[in-house]
Design an enzyme around this catalytic site. Structure first.
Site, PDB file in Angstrom:
ATOM      1  N   SER A 142       6.914  72.464   1.503  1.00 17.02           N
ATOM      2  CA  SER A 142       6.397  72.019   2.800  1.00 17.02           C
ATOM      3  C   SER A 142       6.064  73.219   3.692  1.00 17.02           C
ATOM      4  O   SER A 142       5.161  73.981   3.384  1.00 17.02           O
ATOM      5  CB  SER A 142       7.388  71.062   3.467  1.00 17.02           C
ATOM      6  OG  SER A 142       6.720  70.174   4.340  1.00 17.02           O
ATOM      7  N   LYS A 194       7.384  55.244  26.721  1.00 13.26           N
ATOM      8  CA  LYS A 194       8.246  56.398  26.983  1.00 13.26           C
ATOM      9  C   LYS A 194       9.413  56.473  25.995  1.00 13.26           C
ATOM     10  O   LYS A 194       9.940  57.548  25.734  1.00 13.26           O
ATOM     11  CB  LYS A 194       8.772  56.334  28.425  1.00 13.26           C
ATOM     12  CG  LYS A 194       9.615  57.527  28.841  1.00 13.26           C
ATOM     13  CD  LYS A 194       8.816  58.808  28.787  1.00 13.26           C
ATOM     14  CE  LYS A 194       9.670  59.992  29.264  1.00 13.26           C
ATOM     15  NZ  LYS A 194       8.967  61.274  29.053  1.00 13.26           N
TER      16      LYS A 194
END
Length: 331
Positions: A142, A194
């Site tokens: 990765s 949020k």
């Protein structure tokens, strides 16, 4: 005095004696090498070679690529330190005598931001007409692969694992458990999104789409650096970048690495590329070099007591307190 107390005292004496002997040995070992410390506190040590006009710097990325802040000097400089590593890359870029870099990677990856910072600085080093080679150790997955992509040549050991080309945002949903326990989230927010990925709430499809769009942007960047670095088409990269890991043999067959080999092979090749069979191989140390023996001893004590590991875990937990995109394998 009981036998138990006597045994503890003897053990402490042996431990302290071992630290002293180790520190003295470290002092004399480093004294035999040519060392230079610059104004940034980076000590350069010559490992081999006599041609100082053409240097190869050997660097190491060992561990998760994540910025957890500056190391506590009293805990030693063990593990990966992002800010310290960036300083070393800056030093390489400025040193005209450095003609090559051997980047040894043993990492499952890490943050998208930190991986991209390293990638950018390696590109800047290459722009100074310096060769960059990578030698993959146990794992370069990765983000560990992401930072390899600028390399002029990538080596991997025959048992190296690489790949895991993709992005992940990890999160745990314990909304049902909280509900069963009668635990409620009474947070007050300024907008309906949020609290995306709040572990005490289920995500809506709209919220999942929002997070997927962030993942997709980071994924596009990953595909781009592989495409540019390995000279592949986008379609070729996407066939490989589905998150799976590859053996060294598979990676070579798919064009993700160039050679199966080890440090000596990479250095021999790199010396040939910079046209100097005796190019100096140098390493950097940001811990204070041979004058840091007291801190080295402190680090050994902390390691034996497990304090250094506790500090690392605490820093990683703090860095991961909010879900974030990661180029990371094994999360």
């Amino acid at each position: 005095m009981s036998k138990r107390i006597v045994a503890i005292i003897i053990a402490l004496v042996l431990v302290i004696g071992g630290i002293v002997v180790s520190s003295v040995g470290l002092f004399f070992d480093n004294s035999l090498k040519k060392t230079v410390t610059d104004s940034d506190g980076i000590t350069e040590s010559v490992q081999s070679g006599s041609d100082s006009s053409k240097k190869i710097v050997k660097l190491s990325v060992d561990g998760t690529i994540q910025d957890t802040g500056e190391e506590n000097p009293f805990m030693g400089a063990s593990g990966y330190n992002h800010q310290s590593f960036l300083k070393q890359l800056d030093k390489i870029k400025k040193d005209d005598k450095v003609k090559g870099v051997l980047l040894e990677i043993n990492s499952p990856g890490g943050g998208t931001y930190e991986s991209d910072e390293i990638h950018k600085k390696l590109e800047e080093i290459k722009a100074k007409n310096k060769k960059v080679y990578v030698q993959m150790k146990n794992m370069a997955a990765s983000g560990g692969y992401y930072i390899s992509t600028p390399a002029d040549k990538i080596y991997a050991g025959s048992q190296t694992l690489t790949g895991s080309l993709g992005v992940i945002i990890s999160s745990i949903n314990y909304a049902e458990l909280a509900d069963n326990l009668g635990v409620k989230d009474d947070s007050v927010t300024s907008g309906k999104h949020k609290q995306i990925m709040n572990p005490m709430k289920d995500m809506s499809k709209e919220e999942k789409d929002i997070m997927q769009s962030i993942i997709d942007d980071s994924y596009k960047q990953f595909v781009k650096v592989i495409k540019d670095g390995r000279h592949m088409s986008e379609s070729e990269v996407k066939k490989l970048a589905d998150g799976r890991i590859y053996s060294a043999q598979q990676a070579k067959a798919n064009g993700l690495i160039d050679e199966i080999g080890y440090e000596d092979d990479a250095i021999k090749d790199l010396r040939k590329q910079i046209k100097s069979d005796n190019a100096q191989i140098v390493t950097y140390d940001t811990s204070g070099g041979i004058w840091n023996i007291p801190l080295s001893a402190t680090s050994k004590i902390s390691s034996m007591l497990g304090i250094d590991n506790m500090s690392k875990y605490e820093a990683l937990v703090k860095a991961n307190k909010s879900p974030q995109p990661m180029y990371l394998y094994g999360e």
